[in-house]
Design an enzyme around this catalytic site. Sequence first.
Site, PDB file in Angstrom:
ATOM      1  N   LYS A 187      16.122  -8.731  10.361  1.00 19.07           N
ATOM      2  CA  LYS A 187      16.598  -8.623   8.975  1.00 19.07           C
ATOM      3  C   LYS A 187      17.706  -9.634   8.685  1.00 19.07           C
ATOM      4  CE  LYS A 187      13.652  -5.646   7.595  1.00 19.07           C
ATOM      5  NZ  LYS A 187      12.674  -5.985   6.544  1.00 19.07           N
ATOM      6  N   ASN A 237       7.667  -8.213   1.473  1.00 21.61           N
ATOM      7  CA  ASN A 237       8.165  -6.844   1.660  1.00 21.61           C
ATOM      8  C   ASN A 237       7.709  -6.233   2.980  1.00 21.61           C
ATOM      9  OD1 ASN A 237       8.916  -3.932   0.785  1.00 21.61           O
ATOM     10  ND2 ASN A 237       6.695  -3.851   1.142  1.00 21.61           N
ATOM     11  N   TYR A 290      15.373  -4.896  15.240  1.00 21.58           N
ATOM     12  CA  TYR A 290      15.227  -4.763  13.775  1.00 21.58           C
ATOM     13  C   TYR A 290      16.351  -5.523  13.062  1.00 21.58           C
ATOM     14  CZ  TYR A 290      14.421  -2.423   9.246  1.00 21.58           C
ATOM     15  OH  TYR A 290      14.158  -2.145   7.917  1.00 21.58           O
ATOM     16  N   ASP A 306      -2.783  -9.225   7.970  1.00 32.32           N
ATOM     17  CA  ASP A 306      -1.633  -8.972   8.837  1.00 32.32           C
ATOM     18  C   ASP A 306      -0.690 -10.163   8.677  1.00 32.32           C
ATOM     19  OD1 ASP A 306       0.172  -8.763  10.894  1.00 32.32           O
ATOM     20  OD2 ASP A 306      -1.319  -8.418  12.458  1.00 32.32           O
ATOM     21  N   VAL A 307       0.493  -9.935   8.137  1.00 29.09           N
ATOM     22  CA  VAL A 307       1.396 -11.065   7.880  1.00 29.09           C
ATOM     23  C   VAL A 307       1.837 -11.767   9.169  1.00 29.09           C
ATOM     24  CG1 VAL A 307       2.266 -10.180   5.666  1.00 29.09           C
ATOM     25  CG2 VAL A 307       3.505  -9.644   7.783  1.00 29.09           C
ATOM     26  N   SER A 333       0.810  -1.224   0.000  1.00 25.55           N
ATOM     27  CA  SER A 333       0.000   0.000   0.000  1.00 25.55           C
ATOM     28  C   SER A 333       0.841   1.271   0.000  1.00 25.55           C
ATOM     29  CB  SER A 333      -0.938  -0.002   1.218  1.00 25.55           C
ATOM     30  OG  SER A 333      -0.230  -0.360   2.378  1.00 25.55           O
TER      31      SER A 333
HETATM   32  P1  NDP Z   1       6.603   1.805   4.980  1.00 20.88           P
HETATM   33  O1  NDP Z   1       6.439   2.026   6.436  1.00 20.88           O
HETATM   34  O2  NDP Z   1       6.653   2.955   4.065  1.00 20.88           O
HETATM   35  O3  NDP Z   1       5.452   0.794   4.454  1.00 20.88           O
HETATM   36  C1  NDP Z   1       5.212  -0.397   5.156  1.00 20.88           C
HETATM   37  C2  NDP Z   1       4.235  -1.248   4.390  1.00 20.88           C
HETATM   38  O4  NDP Z   1       4.097  -2.500   5.092  1.00 20.88           O
HETATM   39  C3  NDP Z   1       2.840  -0.643   4.307  1.00 20.88           C
HETATM   40  O5  NDP Z   1       2.265  -1.032   3.075  1.00 20.88           O
HETATM   41  C4  NDP Z   1       2.114  -1.305   5.474  1.00 20.88           C
HETATM   42  O6  NDP Z   1       0.698  -1.405   5.288  1.00 20.88           O
HETATM   43  C5  NDP Z   1       2.739  -2.699   5.421  1.00 20.88           C
HETATM   44  N1  NDP Z   1       2.648  -3.432   6.692  1.00 20.88           N
HETATM   45  C6  NDP Z   1       3.115  -3.054   7.897  1.00 20.88           C
HETATM   46  N2  NDP Z   1       2.849  -4.007   8.812  1.00 20.88           N
HETATM   47  C7  NDP Z   1       2.209  -5.003   8.154  1.00 20.88           C
HETATM   48  C8  NDP Z   1       1.663  -6.240   8.548  1.00 20.88           C
HETATM   49  N3  NDP Z   1       1.722  -6.656   9.813  1.00 20.88           N
HETATM   50  N4  NDP Z   1       1.059  -7.012   7.617  1.00 20.88           N
HETATM   51  C9  NDP Z   1       0.969  -6.601   6.323  1.00 20.88           C
HETATM   52  N5  NDP Z   1       1.471  -5.427   5.887  1.00 20.88           N
HETATM   53  C10 NDP Z   1       2.082  -4.643   6.801  1.00 20.88           C
HETATM   54  O7  NDP Z   1       7.935   0.924   4.870  1.00 20.88           O
HETATM   55  P2  NDP Z   1       9.029   0.825   3.689  1.00 20.88           P
HETATM   56  O8  NDP Z   1       8.347   0.826   2.388  1.00 20.88           O
HETATM   57  O9  NDP Z   1      10.095   1.807   3.970  1.00 20.88           O
HETATM   58  O10 NDP Z   1       9.635  -0.612   3.993  1.00 20.88           O
HETATM   59  C11 NDP Z   1       9.223  -1.782   3.283  1.00 20.88           C
HETATM   60  C12 NDP Z   1      10.208  -2.897   3.611  1.00 20.88           C
HETATM   61  O11 NDP Z   1      11.520  -2.501   3.232  1.00 20.88           O
HETATM   62  C13 NDP Z   1      10.288  -3.228   5.100  1.00 20.88           C
HETATM   63  O12 NDP Z   1      10.453  -4.622   5.251  1.00 20.88           O
HETATM   64  C14 NDP Z   1      11.526  -2.492   5.560  1.00 20.88           C
HETATM   65  O13 NDP Z   1      12.100  -3.093   6.696  1.00 20.88           O
HETATM   66  C15 NDP Z   1      12.402  -2.634   4.338  1.00 20.88           C
HETATM   67  N6  NDP Z   1      13.452  -1.634   4.231  1.00 20.88           N
HETATM   68  C16 NDP Z   1      13.180  -0.289   4.165  1.00 20.88           C
HETATM   69  C17 NDP Z   1      14.213   0.626   4.024  1.00 20.88           C
HETATM   70  C18 NDP Z   1      13.996   2.099   3.910  1.00 20.88           C
HETATM   71  O14 NDP Z   1      14.995   2.852   3.905  1.00 20.88           O
HETATM   72  N7  NDP Z   1      12.787   2.584   3.803  1.00 20.88           N
HETATM   73  C19 NDP Z   1      15.613   0.172   3.976  1.00 20.88           C
HETATM   74  C20 NDP Z   1      15.791  -1.238   4.034  1.00 20.88           C
HETATM   75  C21 NDP Z   1      14.747  -2.104   4.155  1.00 20.88           C
HETATM   76  P3  NDP Z   1      -0.315  -0.186   5.745  1.00 20.88           P
HETATM   77  O15 NDP Z   1      -0.157   0.891   4.700  1.00 20.88           O
HETATM   78  O16 NDP Z   1      -1.655  -0.826   5.703  1.00 20.88           O
HETATM   79  O17 NDP Z   1       0.128   0.251   7.081  1.00 20.88           O
END
Ligand code: NDP
Length: 249
Positions: free
Chosen positions: A158, A86, A154, A59-60, A10
């Site tokens: 990872k 992701n 965290y 919710d994963v 999302s």
């Molecule tokens: P965001 O916080 O921007 O987005 C998180 C997404 O995960 C949203 O779509 C959210 O859904 C969803 N989400 C959160 N919890 C759950 C759950 N329990 N079940 C299903 N969906 C869930 O995060 P990022 O896009 O920045 O991060 C995405 C991935 O990349 C993560 O795994 C993060 O650890 C990893 N990452 C990010 C980095 C960065 O710099 N941003 C760097 C390295 C890794 P909703 O919108 O409904 O809340």
Amino acid sequence: MSAAIVTGASRGIGRGIALALAGAGWDVVVNYASNAAAAEEVAADVEKAGAKAAVVRADVADSQDRHRLVEEAYRAFGDIGLLVNNAGVAPSVRADILEAGEESFDRLVSINLKGPYFLTQLVANRMISAGTAGRIVTISSMSAYTASTNRGDYCITKSGLSMLTKLYAARLAEHGINVYEVRPGIIATDMTGGVKEKYDRLILDEGVTPIRRWGTPEDVGKAVVAIAGDLLPFSTGQVIDVDGGFHLK
Ligand code: NDP
């Protein structure tokens, strides 16, 4: 192309992956946790790109939700050729590992590690039953190898994803399912929005990322499209850094 499940699609990186896949001809299951409006917008954008979309709240971290996600994905598209793990969360508050509490640890392990581990198991079994030669891509982080002692929970989740990738790669190779880990560097999303000034300094002034710019969700999306295609048929268990060279420092 067949269909892909992208968890946490999302917003942020998941959104970037979903749109890049749609642009490459993949239909996409757009999973989210609570932000339905954002997920529907992503689905509309997937359709604008000429692909089909199905939106599934799940919710994963929750076993029943994971089963429903997979059922709904197969009901929508008949076959799934790609799972992208992701969805992930960062700790709400950073705490030194000598003081950190169990609540944050349990939450992060459930969402970031247990969720992908068992979702991969579910999807892999379905791919095997269907005889699908598929791909599984898990988004970890440079925190898989940097010991940031103020967010050990965290980092542990990872680095656990690195072993998840190796384990499933070894187990699924005989079934024609290749498994990869993508390690993003510093990517501009909601997750990093709260520390923008600090990262601006690190990236633009200090050059911790040799390619001196923020990464984007599109950067990660492009990497996933490359892996999900047939560019690496004889490679599995591989790590792909999408970090502008951060790992070189
Ligand atoms: P965001 O916080 O921007 O987005 C998180 C997404 O995960 C949203 O779509 C959210 O859904 C969803 N989400 C959160 N919890 C759950 C759950 N329990 N079940 C299903 N969906 C869930 O995060 P990022 O896009 O920045 O991060 C995405 C991935 O990349 C993560 O795994 C993060 O650890 C990893 N990452 C990010 C980095 C960065 O710099 N941003 C760097 C390295 C890794 P909703 O919108 O409904 O809340």
